[in-house]
Design an enzyme around this catalytic site. Structure first.
Site, mmCIF file in Angstrom:
data_model
loop_
_atom_site.group_PDB
_atom_site.id
_atom_site.type_symbol
_atom_site.label_atom_id
_atom_site.label_comp_id
_atom_site.label_asym_id
_atom_site.label_seq_id
_atom_site.Cartn_x
_atom_site.Cartn_y
_atom_site.Cartn_z
ATOM 1 N N TRP A 115 -44.073 30.273 11.400
ATOM 2 C CA TRP A 115 -42.665 30.429 11.058
ATOM 3 C C TRP A 115 -41.953 29.102 11.319
ATOM 4 O O TRP A 115 -42.023 28.555 12.413
ATOM 5 C CB TRP A 115 -41.969 31.522 11.881
ATOM 6 C CG TRP A 115 -40.473 31.398 11.724
ATOM 7 C CD1 TRP A 115 -39.768 31.576 10.566
ATOM 8 C CD2 TRP A 115 -39.539 30.972 12.718
ATOM 9 N NE1 TRP A 115 -38.440 31.295 10.784
ATOM 10 C CE2 TRP A 115 -38.266 30.924 12.100
ATOM 11 C CE3 TRP A 115 -39.646 30.644 14.068
ATOM 12 C CZ2 TRP A 115 -37.109 30.556 12.783
ATOM 13 C CZ3 TRP A 115 -38.498 30.272 14.754
ATOM 14 C CH2 TRP A 115 -37.242 30.233 14.119
ATOM 15 N N GLU B 70 -44.410 33.146 7.469
ATOM 16 C CA GLU B 70 -43.287 34.072 7.601
ATOM 17 C C GLU B 70 -42.055 33.576 6.854
ATOM 18 O O GLU B 70 -41.585 32.465 7.078
ATOM 19 C CB GLU B 70 -42.952 34.236 9.096
ATOM 20 C CG GLU B 70 -41.816 35.230 9.369
ATOM 21 C CD GLU B 70 -41.579 35.445 10.859
ATOM 22 O OE1 GLU B 70 -42.158 34.709 11.682
ATOM 23 O OE2 GLU B 70 -40.791 36.357 11.195
ATOM 24 N N LYS C 277 -37.981 33.968 5.516
ATOM 25 C CA LYS C 277 -36.710 34.303 6.158
ATOM 26 C C LYS C 277 -35.586 34.088 5.166
ATOM 27 O O LYS C 277 -35.700 33.277 4.250
ATOM 28 C CB LYS C 277 -36.542 33.403 7.378
ATOM 29 C CG LYS C 277 -35.398 33.774 8.271
ATOM 30 C CD LYS C 277 -35.554 33.193 9.660
ATOM 31 C CE LYS C 277 -34.327 33.530 10.481
ATOM 32 N NZ LYS C 277 -34.483 33.199 11.895
ATOM 33 N N ASP D 276 -40.956 40.046 8.206
ATOM 34 C CA ASP D 276 -40.174 40.389 9.398
ATOM 35 C C ASP D 276 -39.039 41.283 8.928
ATOM 36 O O ASP D 276 -38.310 40.936 7.980
ATOM 37 C CB ASP D 276 -39.654 39.097 10.056
ATOM 38 C CG ASP D 276 -38.884 39.352 11.333
ATOM 39 O OD1 ASP D 276 -37.962 40.191 11.308
ATOM 40 O OD2 ASP D 276 -39.165 38.696 12.352
ATOM 41 N N HIS E 85 -35.625 39.772 8.203
ATOM 42 C CA HIS E 85 -35.521 38.548 7.416
ATOM 43 C C HIS E 85 -35.157 38.743 5.960
ATOM 44 O O HIS E 85 -35.510 37.945 5.100
ATOM 45 C CB HIS E 85 -36.836 37.760 7.531
ATOM 46 C CG HIS E 85 -37.000 37.130 8.875
ATOM 47 N ND1 HIS E 85 -37.937 36.173 9.157
ATOM 48 C CD2 HIS E 85 -36.321 37.322 10.025
ATOM 49 C CE1 HIS E 85 -37.837 35.811 10.427
ATOM 50 N NE2 HIS E 85 -36.874 36.499 10.973
ATOM 51 N N HIS F 242 -43.655 41.749 11.230
ATOM 52 C CA HIS F 242 -42.908 41.495 12.450
ATOM 53 C C HIS F 242 -41.875 42.599 12.513
ATOM 54 O O HIS F 242 -40.848 42.538 11.824
ATOM 55 C CB HIS F 242 -42.210 40.131 12.406
ATOM 56 C CG HIS F 242 -43.035 39.044 12.989
ATOM 57 N ND1 HIS F 242 -42.537 37.794 13.272
ATOM 58 C CD2 HIS F 242 -44.334 39.031 13.390
ATOM 59 C CE1 HIS F 242 -43.497 37.052 13.807
ATOM 60 N NE2 HIS F 242 -44.604 37.772 13.875
ATOM 61 N N ASP G 107 -30.054 39.272 11.452
ATOM 62 C CA ASP G 107 -31.387 39.176 12.057
ATOM 63 C C ASP G 107 -31.271 39.158 13.578
ATOM 64 O O ASP G 107 -31.616 38.188 14.228
ATOM 65 C CB ASP G 107 -32.033 37.875 11.529
ATOM 66 C CG ASP G 107 -33.409 37.609 12.101
ATOM 67 O OD1 ASP G 107 -34.136 38.583 12.342
ATOM 68 O OD2 ASP G 107 -33.742 36.431 12.306
ATOM 69 N N ASP H 69 -32.665 40.955 15.991
ATOM 70 C CA ASP H 69 -33.836 41.209 16.836
ATOM 71 C C ASP H 69 -33.575 42.194 17.963
ATOM 72 O O ASP H 69 -34.035 42.000 19.091
ATOM 73 C CB ASP H 69 -34.414 39.889 17.383
ATOM 74 C CG ASP H 69 -35.002 39.030 16.276
ATOM 75 O OD1 ASP H 69 -35.991 39.465 15.662
ATOM 76 O OD2 ASP H 69 -34.468 37.936 16.005
ATOM 77 N N ASP I 67 -41.501 41.957 16.988
ATOM 78 C CA ASP I 67 -40.721 40.733 17.169
ATOM 79 C C ASP I 67 -39.267 41.084 17.455
ATOM 80 O O ASP I 67 -38.446 41.114 16.548
ATOM 81 C CB ASP I 67 -40.834 39.848 15.908
ATOM 82 C CG ASP I 67 -40.157 38.498 16.102
ATOM 83 O OD1 ASP I 67 -39.827 38.144 17.242
ATOM 84 O OD2 ASP I 67 -39.943 37.792 15.089
#
Ligand code: RNT
Ligand code: ZN
Length: 417
Positions: A184, A225, A227, A258, A261, A285, A293, A295, A325
């Site tokens: 990433w 990855e 995004k 992810d 993302h 992820h 994003d 998380d 993640d």
């Protein structure tokens, strides 16, 4: 009523739908979930634990007791893992190396720095996954790494990434268990770029260089990855969805999806089937984006269940690698790991208990009324009784009893740090 008795009653109800709960538990207990080590210390790593987290990602919160060295991180991981059912892997970033106190520049990180992790993982029968760390470093301060116009900066990160593949291959060989290395890159522009193509071309060429060395896929597989945007890179992300999908498809790499993302109304559950038509394998992820994003800790919500159902309906457990993640520094970090990973496990079990053949049949017959009716009824089947049985069989706490263990650990260990 005992867990066993509740389970037997639930088993009979699922059997009416043709679902074998014993088989579901067995299936789920074998699906590895890669737990990210970085939940334990807010993505800091041990190179510069007081430094800033950069690269467009952010952790908020200052809950006491954060791990600040390897021994603490490992102990915390062990604690969390002891509360979670199922097969686990650990996902490491390269800045969690064991350098015995020595400062090692990123491009010099080598296999030997992971010997102690390998021994540690072997003792626990854990697979390891790996990541080059291309952020939180002076050489990434411009917001560009492998796509930087300055060749010296590019080369620095390319070296680090090449070294990462060597580390990963070494770990994979030593463990006899394939490592998935996730690339990433935070690269992006805060404001409107004048040359998107040129920057992306530099990234493409950098990846070509990074992946030039052939590595036995038994030991290491590479994933890239994508995004949509990051903090400070709002206008253009170089490794966009199209970039990574195109690169992975053309070069036989894994694509990392992810869940945070993409644009907020896009869902990864809908992307699994499409990507698997053009790629052999993908890496997830699993995160929880709240408005962006962010998380957040993964919870047992509709999208998580949808992702798990997509994996199991297609029998894709060998082609979809599940990594987590998320990072929250505002609550007990071991609880965060436990909640997020138990949620993933719950979702997998929910999916394994779905009468997917029946649903597929109804769909093929065009009976969408029954499809929707059944999908809704499934939600209130006695899932909890099967989940409790699974936890009991795995020797981990049932229901919320894990929380008192975390509280005790906080009192005995975290509060003394
Ligand atoms: C960042 C990516 C990346 C990181 C970890 C630490 O937006 O999701 O995967 O979160 O590598
Ligand atoms: Zn990610």
């Amino acid at each position: 009523m005992s867990t066993k008795n509740r389970y037997e009653a639930a088993k009979a109800i699922y059997a009416e739908l043709g679902v074998d709960t014993d088989a579901a538990i067995k299936l789920v207990s074998k699906i590895p979930v890669s737990m990210h080590c970085w939940q334990g210390d807010d993505v800091h790593g041990f190179e510069n634990p007081d430094g800033d987290l950069t690269g467009g990602i952010q952790v908020t919160g200052n809950y006491p007791g954060k791990a600040t060295n390897l021994a603490q991180l490992r102990a915390d991981f062990d604690k969390a893992a002891s509360l979670i059912p199922g097969k686990k892997r650990i996902n490491l970033h390269s800045f969690y190396l064991d350098s015995d106190g020595e400062k090692v520049s990123r491009e010099k990180i080598a296999p030997k720095h992971f010997d102690s992790w390998i021994d540690w993982a072997k003792e626990r029968d854990l697979g390891i996954d790996y990541n080059p760390s291309c952020f939180s470093h002076p050489m990434s301060d411009d917001g560009l790494t492998i796509s930087h116009p300055d060749k010296a900066v590019r080369d620095f990160w390319i070296e680090h990434c090449k070294g990462s593949r060597k580390v990963a291959a070494y770990i994979g060989e030593k463990l006899g268990n394939t490592v998935i290395t996730n690339f990433w890159m935070p690269d992006g522009y805060k404001d409107i770029p004048a040359d998107r193509y040129g920057t992306r071309l530099r990234m493409k060429e950098a990846y070509d260089e990074i992946f030039k060395e052939q590595i036995d896929e038994k030991f290491n597989k590479d994933a890239i990855e994508s995004k949509v945007f990051g903090i400070g890179a709002e206008s253009c992300t170089i490794g966009s969805g199209e970039f990574c999908m195109g690169y992975a498809a053309k070069n036989n790499k894994l694509l990392t999806l992810d869940t945070g993302h993409f644009h907020p109304t896009e869902v990864v559950s809908d992307k699994i089937s499409s990507t698997l038509l053009f790629l052999n394998e993908i890496l997830l992820h699993v995160s929880r984006p709240v408005r962006w994003d962010s998380d957040h800790v993964v919870i047992y919500d509709d999208e998580l269940r949808a992702i798990a159902c997509e994996i199991l309906r297609g029998g894709f457990t060998d082609r979809v690698h599940i990594g987590l993640d998320f990072f929250d520094g505002s609550i007990n970090r071991i609880a965060a790991w436990t909640i997020g990973t138990r949620s993933m496990q719950k979702a997998l079990l929910f999916a394994a208990l779905e009468p997917s053949e029946t649903l597929r049949k109804l769909e093929l017959e065009g009976d969408y009324t029954s499809r929707l009716a059944l999908m809704e009824e499934i939600k209130t089947l006695p899932f909890a009784a099967v989940w409790d049985m699974y936890c009991e069989m795995e020797g981990v706490p049932t229901r919320a009893s894990w929380l008192s263990e975390v509280k005790q650990y906080e009192k005995d260990v975290l509060s003394k740090r």
